[in-house]
Design a protein around this motif. Structure first.
Motif, mmCIF file in Angstrom:
data_model
loop_
_atom_site.group_PDB
_atom_site.id
_atom_site.type_symbol
_atom_site.label_atom_id
_atom_site.label_comp_id
_atom_site.label_asym_id
_atom_site.label_seq_id
_atom_site.Cartn_x
_atom_site.Cartn_y
_atom_site.Cartn_z
ATOM 1 N N GLY A 185 0.719 -1.287 0.104
ATOM 2 C CA GLY A 185 0.160 -0.078 0.214
ATOM 3 C C GLY A 185 0.872 1.199 0.104
ATOM 4 O O GLY A 185 0.436 2.133 0.524
ATOM 5 N N LYS A 226 0.134 3.530 8.014
ATOM 6 C CA LYS A 226 -0.731 2.440 8.005
ATOM 7 C C LYS A 226 -1.576 2.352 9.433
ATOM 8 O O LYS A 226 -2.751 2.078 9.617
ATOM 9 C CB LYS A 226 -0.382 1.073 7.819
ATOM 10 C CG LYS A 226 0.281 1.048 6.312
ATOM 11 C CD LYS A 226 -0.799 1.583 5.242
ATOM 12 C CE LYS A 226 -0.419 1.623 4.051
ATOM 13 N NZ LYS A 226 -1.173 2.172 2.843
ATOM 14 N N LYS A 229 -3.905 5.786 9.079
ATOM 15 C CA LYS A 229 -4.624 5.696 8.208
ATOM 16 C C LYS A 229 -4.749 4.419 7.524
ATOM 17 O O LYS A 229 -4.146 4.102 6.434
ATOM 18 C CB LYS A 229 -4.528 6.768 7.018
ATOM 19 C CG LYS A 229 -4.564 8.209 7.682
ATOM 20 C CD LYS A 229 -4.470 9.389 6.578
ATOM 21 C CE LYS A 229 -4.351 10.762 6.824
ATOM 22 N NZ LYS A 229 -4.015 11.540 6.037
ATOM 23 N N PRO A 230 -5.432 3.359 8.022
ATOM 24 C CA PRO A 230 -5.345 2.077 7.620
ATOM 25 C C PRO A 230 -6.001 2.120 6.120
ATOM 26 O O PRO A 230 -6.913 2.991 5.925
ATOM 27 C CB PRO A 230 -6.286 1.202 8.607
ATOM 28 C CG PRO A 230 -6.221 1.975 9.813
ATOM 29 C CD PRO A 230 -6.212 3.492 9.197
ATOM 30 N N GLY A 231 -5.568 0.966 5.264
ATOM 31 C CA GLY A 231 -6.072 0.740 3.923
ATOM 32 C C GLY A 231 -6.268 -0.588 3.657
ATOM 33 O O GLY A 231 -6.469 -1.247 4.576
ATOM 34 N N ASP A 233 -4.867 -2.981 2.347
ATOM 35 C CA ASP A 233 -3.464 -3.575 2.099
ATOM 36 C C ASP A 233 -2.998 -4.518 3.134
ATOM 37 O O ASP A 233 -3.478 -4.615 4.356
ATOM 38 C CB ASP A 233 -2.533 -2.323 1.835
ATOM 39 C CG ASP A 233 -2.604 -1.362 3.080
ATOM 40 O OD1 ASP A 233 -2.287 -1.702 4.075
ATOM 41 O OD2 ASP A 233 -2.683 -0.028 2.719
ATOM 42 N N PRO A 235 -0.254 -4.566 5.455
ATOM 43 C CA PRO A 235 -0.064 -3.861 6.666
ATOM 44 C C PRO A 235 -1.111 -3.542 7.553
ATOM 45 O O PRO A 235 -1.015 -3.701 8.817
ATOM 46 C CB PRO A 235 1.148 -2.628 6.274
ATOM 47 C CG PRO A 235 0.769 -2.558 4.937
ATOM 48 C CD PRO A 235 0.598 -3.639 4.167
ATOM 49 N N SER A 236 -2.160 -2.894 7.051
ATOM 50 C CA SER A 236 -3.347 -2.599 7.550
ATOM 51 C C SER A 236 -3.942 -3.972 8.220
ATOM 52 O O SER A 236 -4.209 -3.893 9.452
ATOM 53 C CB SER A 236 -4.255 -1.724 6.780
ATOM 54 O OG SER A 236 -3.449 -0.628 6.417
#
Length: 467
Positions: A185, A226, A229-231, A233, A235-236
């Motif tokens: 991400g 991340k 701001k999680p996405g 992807d 790592p989130s």
């Protein structure tokens, strides 16, 4: 005890301690050029388990298929984790041991102890959307692989509709790194500079140490992003599945995914291309029939990208092969050697379109690679698109003259020179008329931003240099 390499006789188990032996160095010029002969010589001298010297540190190398399974399937009897290494805890591993840095970065492939199980569970949860073909994330990933492959092939075409290209440098190595950047991400094309640093680390050149410092700092910044701001992807998802992960620990996990998976996939793509181009007509026919996975399975049997796994350690004194392995001894399982074990290889049918699934390329047992399906899917999609986009591909060197690079862990091609002719009109991508229902369209980095990145400048330089 019966001899384990098939002569029907009996031998006494050798109780000599590893540190009292004088093992031969493994990582020699012979090993780099002809590892199969080195494995076979060790097998003839010692049987299915052999003492070796790894750059000044003694270790056991498991050559036998049966013995490899014995170790891989028994995580309690043969645990990972450097804390289990007796010589290390006793100060007998040099501080400047060349393999130390790669083993000291404690992540999912290295870690042992009670922290491993929750981490592995989190990995499985975080990867599932990308590995399960029913999930929209997996469908978007496949679309992204095709789009990135098209970018790279179009760039090759800037050197002419026909010509010579190095498919390793210009396709097999950058493609999985670009896909890994998608999984992580990275915003826009910002991940491209990190990809170049990952390349420098994998090549272990003079600038590798500085590149590693920059890369870990970049991944730590990505981890912090991340967390804030999680996405959609990896790592989130990993943070959501394992909220207790520190940013430093998350950066190490991202390093593993970026490095290990991408290098493994890049080698698998190159080796599969060589298998097709140097094989008989039946190989090409099976590929055109959509059997890319079967071709890949044959490849990893004969030339697994990961030739030696990271070490495990005997939990207690244990007989393995013709030796007693003492508690705390390091044991390196070699799928490259195990696949050539006559007790296994002689029972694998050759010349068939359907290949065996009994290979150890992704490990076995409870610690089998968590990203194996993801890596296989990326490699298969990349190879498939490559042969769709070229009307003609052929090796520019005889297969036995291709240059190889070997490390204690991986074995792949240094370059893959080919003669090529691009197809007149590129075949349509999946969902050419729009994404599948419920699947968002893949958004690639802005072309102008991509062209300003260090990765793209490097790849463009290869085109100019080849003219």
């Amino acid at each position: 005890m019966e001899s384990q390499w098939g002569d029907g006789g009996s031998v006494d188990l050798d109780d000599t301690r590893l540190e009292a032996l004088d093992p031969e160095p493994l990582l020699t010029r012979d090993y780099e050029t002809r590892p199969a002969l080195v494995y076979e010589r060790l097998r003839q001298q010692h049987g299915p388990v052999a003492p070796v010297d790894l750059l000044g540190v003694p270790a056991w190398l498991v050559l036998g298929y049966r013995e490899s399974l014995q170790v891989l399937q028994d995580a309690d009897g043969w645990p990972k984790g450097l804390e289990n290494w007796r010589a290390r805890s006793e100060g007998r591993v040099p501080a400047d041991w060349p393999l130390g840095p790669s083993l000291e970065v404690n992540h999912i492939l290295i870690q042992g102890g009670p922290g491993y199980r929750p981490l592995r569970t989190a990995w499985d949860v975080a990867l599932k959307p990308f590995q399960d073909p029913r999930h929209p994330q997996a469908k978007r990933l496949k679309s992204a692989v095709t789009a990135y492959a098209d970018e790279l092939i179009t760039l090759v075409g800037q050197g002419g509709k026909t010509g010579v290209a190095d498919l390793s440098a210009q396709f097999s190595r950058p493609l999985p790194l670009m896909v890994a950047s998608h999984l992580l991400g990275f915003p826009g094309s910002q991940g491209d500079d990190a990809l170049m640093d990952m390349w420098r680390v994998l090549d272990a050149g003079p600038d590798a140490e500085a590149a590693l410092e920059r890369l870990l700092a970049t991944l730590a910044e990505l981890a912090a992003l991340k967390l804030e701001k999680p996405g959609d992807d990896f790592p989130s998802y990993l943070l959501a599945a394992h909220p207790g992960l520190s940013l430093d620990h998350l950066a190490r996990e991202l390093f593993m995914l970026l490095g290990m998976t991408s290098d493994h996939v890049g080698i698998l793509i190159s080796n599969t291309v060589v298998e097709v181009l140097s094989g008989e007509g039946s190989v090409r026919a099976s590929l055109s029939a959509g059997m890319v996975r079967e071709t890949m399975n044959r490849v990893v049997m004969r030339k697994p990208p990961l030739v030696n796994f990271v070490p495990r350690f005997a939990a207690r004194d244990t007989r393995l092969g013709n030796y007693t392995i003492r508690a705390g001894d390091p044991v390196w399982v070699s799928p490259g050697a195990a696949h050539a074990d006559p007790l296994f290889a002689d029972h694998v049918a050759s010349g068939t379109a359907i290949s065996t699934r009994a290979h150890l390329s992704w490990g076995a047992g409870p610690r089998q690679c968590p990203a194996r399906e993801l890596a296989s899917a990326v490699a298969a999609a990349g190879v498939g698109r490559l042969f769709e986009r070229f009307d003609y591909l052929d090796l520019a060197l005889p297969a036995d003259q291709l240059p190889w690079r070997s490390s204690p862990f991986m074995r792949g091609l240094r370059s893959l020179p080919v003669h090529y002719e691009l197809a007149s009109a590129p075949p349509p991508r999946p969902w050419a008329d729009g994404p599948a229902p419920g699947v968002a369209e893949e958004v690639l980095p802005d072309p102008s931003a991509r062209q300003r990145s260090s990765l793209w400048r490097y790849l463009t330089g290869l085109i100019r240099g080849g003219r």
